[in-house]
Enzyme design. Structure first.
Site, PDB file in Angstrom:
ATOM      1  N   ASP A   1       0.782  -1.089  -0.201  1.00 43.84           N
ATOM      2  CA  ASP A   1       0.129  -0.138   0.057  1.00 43.84           C
ATOM      3  C   ASP A   1       0.940   1.285  -0.046  1.00 43.84           C
ATOM      4  O   ASP A   1       0.392   2.402  -0.090  1.00 43.84           O
ATOM      5  CB  ASP A   1      -1.024  -0.053   1.059  1.00 43.84           C
ATOM      6  CG  ASP A   1      -0.296  -0.138   2.632  1.00 43.84           C
ATOM      7  OD1 ASP A   1       1.006  -0.273   2.566  1.00 43.84           O
ATOM      8  OD2 ASP A   1      -1.167  -0.026   3.435  1.00 43.84           O
ATOM      9  N   SER A   2       2.184   1.075   0.083  1.00 46.72           N
ATOM     10  CA  SER A   2       3.112   2.225  -0.105  1.00 46.72           C
ATOM     11  C   SER A   2       2.742   2.777  -1.720  1.00 46.72           C
ATOM     12  O   SER A   2       3.380   3.728  -1.801  1.00 46.72           O
ATOM     13  CB  SER A   2       4.893   1.826  -0.064  1.00 46.72           C
ATOM     14  OG  SER A   2       4.799   0.584  -0.848  1.00 46.72           O
TER      15      SER A   2
ATOM     16  N   ASP B   1      -1.131  -5.892  -0.227  1.00 41.99           N
ATOM     17  CA  ASP B   1      -1.548  -5.489   0.802  1.00 41.99           C
ATOM     18  C   ASP B   1      -3.018  -4.997   0.960  1.00 41.99           C
ATOM     19  O   ASP B   1      -3.521  -4.781   0.219  1.00 41.99           O
ATOM     20  CB  ASP B   1      -0.793  -3.995   0.878  1.00 41.99           C
ATOM     21  CG  ASP B   1       0.354  -4.138   2.130  1.00 41.99           C
ATOM     22  OD1 ASP B   1       0.295  -4.790   2.965  1.00 41.99           O
ATOM     23  OD2 ASP B   1       1.175  -3.213   1.834  1.00 41.99           O
TER      24      ASP B   1
ATOM     25  N   LYS C   1      -1.715  -9.346   2.707  1.00 44.73           N
ATOM     26  CA  LYS C   1      -0.954  -8.903   3.715  1.00 44.73           C
ATOM     27  C   LYS C   1      -1.703  -8.123   4.832  1.00 44.73           C
ATOM     28  O   LYS C   1      -2.396  -6.885   4.253  1.00 44.73           O
ATOM     29  CB  LYS C   1       0.674  -8.228   3.523  1.00 44.73           C
ATOM     30  CG  LYS C   1       1.268  -7.813   4.631  1.00 44.73           C
ATOM     31  CD  LYS C   1       2.862  -7.394   4.348  1.00 44.73           C
ATOM     32  CE  LYS C   1       2.852  -6.056   3.710  1.00 44.73           C
ATOM     33  NZ  LYS C   1       2.659  -4.898   4.348  1.00 44.73           N
TER      34      LYS C   1
ATOM     35  N   GLU D   1      -1.656  -5.711   8.562  1.00 40.01           N
ATOM     36  CA  GLU D   1      -0.668  -4.926   9.549  1.00 40.01           C
ATOM     37  C   GLU D   1      -1.292  -5.178  11.011  1.00 40.01           C
ATOM     38  O   GLU D   1      -2.647  -5.396  11.026  1.00 40.01           O
ATOM     39  CB  GLU D   1      -0.580  -3.806   9.294  1.00 40.01           C
ATOM     40  CG  GLU D   1       0.190  -3.261   8.018  1.00 40.01           C
ATOM     41  CD  GLU D   1       0.550  -1.615   8.057  1.00 40.01           C
ATOM     42  OE1 GLU D   1       0.100  -1.038   8.919  1.00 40.01           O
ATOM     43  OE2 GLU D   1       1.042  -1.368   6.915  1.00 40.01           O
TER      44      GLU D   1
ATOM     45  N   GLU E   1       9.134  -4.550  10.279  1.00 40.78           N
ATOM     46  CA  GLU E   1       9.573  -3.224   9.780  1.00 40.78           C
ATOM     47  C   GLU E   1      10.004  -2.325  10.947  1.00 40.78           C
ATOM     48  O   GLU E   1       9.104  -2.121  12.044  1.00 40.78           O
ATOM     49  CB  GLU E   1       8.357  -2.400   9.055  1.00 40.78           C
ATOM     50  CG  GLU E   1       8.544  -1.367   8.529  1.00 40.78           C
ATOM     51  CD  GLU E   1       7.590  -0.639   7.320  1.00 40.78           C
ATOM     52  OE1 GLU E   1       6.684  -1.266   7.045  1.00 40.78           O
ATOM     53  OE2 GLU E   1       7.949   0.552   7.160  1.00 40.78           O
TER      54      GLU E   1
HETATM   55  O1  KIV Z   1       3.574  -1.235   1.569  1.00 40.28           O
HETATM   56  C1  KIV Z   1       4.699  -1.588   1.512  1.00 40.28           C
HETATM   57  O2  KIV Z   1       5.574  -1.428   0.735  1.00 40.28           O
HETATM   58  C2  KIV Z   1       4.994  -2.407   2.768  1.00 40.28           C
HETATM   59  C3  KIV Z   1       6.649  -2.861   2.985  1.00 40.28           C
HETATM   60  C4  KIV Z   1       7.358  -1.700   3.265  1.00 40.28           C
HETATM   61  C5  KIV Z   1       6.711  -3.916   3.742  1.00 40.28           C
HETATM   62  O3  KIV Z   1       4.359  -2.888   3.436  1.00 40.28           O
END
Ligand code: KIV
Length: 301
Positions: free
Chosen positions: A59-60, A98, A128, A130, A197
């Site tokens: 989600d980055s 994510d 994924k 969190e 992280e």
């Molecule tokens: O969103 C992302 O890029 C991440 C990584 C930094 C692990 O969750």
């Protein structure tokens, strides 16, 4: 009977398809696991063809691709748009998506529905989520729906407002204890891997030794079972000072800027396009056209 491929582009037998079982094997044999983010077809192909084990549609992308200030605004539909593109570019790597903020925190039923969309519509092989021990039950439910889940603990960007900024976690004894509890709870819940992280190297090493699931670190030191970085960070496409743990392997910003400036200069100086870069009429059409034009000119005289 043919062997059915799992994953995006058709599996052509070159390389090997990475699955969640592969990750466990790699941990068992102390072989470092590699993971990079990718958000579109082109970067997915490049990352996959370079032999990276896991491609994460993080989600980055909220920041790197969409220009949002943080990851909180990105929606399931926005994420899916990118997951689908990445899926079309990945052949061998394990594809992880994510789940964005709000897609699993509110209602477990919604969480399963959203996770299912990432698999059904996006082609993700793992989702994924969190959060630590408080997510263990939810993760079990999603796994019960036949969807592998990756955990993510430590500096979890979706908690930015609760953490009051992006701060390294687990720097005191109670923080370390909490991280250990989180890691063990998610390991017991059956996560396919665990992203660590922004935590001290020593704590990541303890977690990695304690859990059976492979740990994938980002800003968590070298003892993790694998490492992940953000694609845009390693090629300098992030427009800001990099975090301490980022290593830049290339300067795509410089390459792109030079290319764009050179194109602009060529167009403005009539250097582009050249005759070789132009299409031409077939000879007989050209001759016929010349004749027509000549007649028109004669009539005008
Ligand atoms: O969103 C992302 O890029 C991440 C990584 C930094 C692990 O969750």
């Amino acid at each position: 009977m043919s062997i059915t491929p799992i994953g995006g582009r058709p599996f052509d037998g070159s390389g090997r398809k990475i699955t969640t079982a592969t990750l466990r094997e790699l941990k068992l044999h102390h072989e470092p696991i590699t993971c990079l983010t990718a958000y579109d077809y082109a970067s997915a192909r490049l990352v996959d063809e370079a032999g990276i084990d896991m491609v994460l549609v993080g989600d980055s992308l909220a920041q790197t691709m969409l220009g949002y200030e943080n990851t909180l605004s990105v929606t399931v539909d926005e994420m899916l748009h990118h997951v689908k593109a990445v899926h079309r570019g990945v052949r061998n790597a394990l594809l992880i998506a994510d789940m964005p903020y709000g897609s699993y925190q509110v209602d477990p039923k919604d969480a399963i529905t959203n996770a299912t969309r990432f698999v059904k519509e996006g082609g993700a092989e793992v989702v994924k989520i969190e959060g630590g021990e408080k997510r263990a039950d939810l993760i079990r439910h999603i796994i019960d729906a036949e969807i592998p889940v990756a955990g993510h603990i430590g500096l979890t960007p979706q908690s930015v407002n609760v953490m009051c900024g992006y701060k390294v976690q687990g720097k005191n004894l109670s923080g370390i204890e909490q991280l250990m509890r989180d890691a063990v709870a998610l390991d017991r819940a059956g996560v396919a891997c665990l992203y660590l992280e922004g935590i001290p190297r020593e704590v990541a090493a303890m977690i990695t030794a304690e859990v059976g699931t492979p740990t994938i670190g980002i800003g968590a030191g070298p003892e993790c079972d694998g490492q992940v970085l953000v694609f845009h960070d390693i090629v300098n496409l992030t427009f800001g000072p990099p975090a301490k743990f980022v290593r830049r392997y290339g300067d795509a910003a410089a390459v792109i800027t030079q290319s764009v400036q050179a194109f602009r200069a060529d167009v403005r100086s009539h250097q582009y396009p050249s005759d070789e870069e132009s299409y031409h009429l077939p000879k007989d059409t050209k001759a016929a056209l010349d004749t027509v034009m000549e007649r028109k000119r004669a009539l005008r005289r």
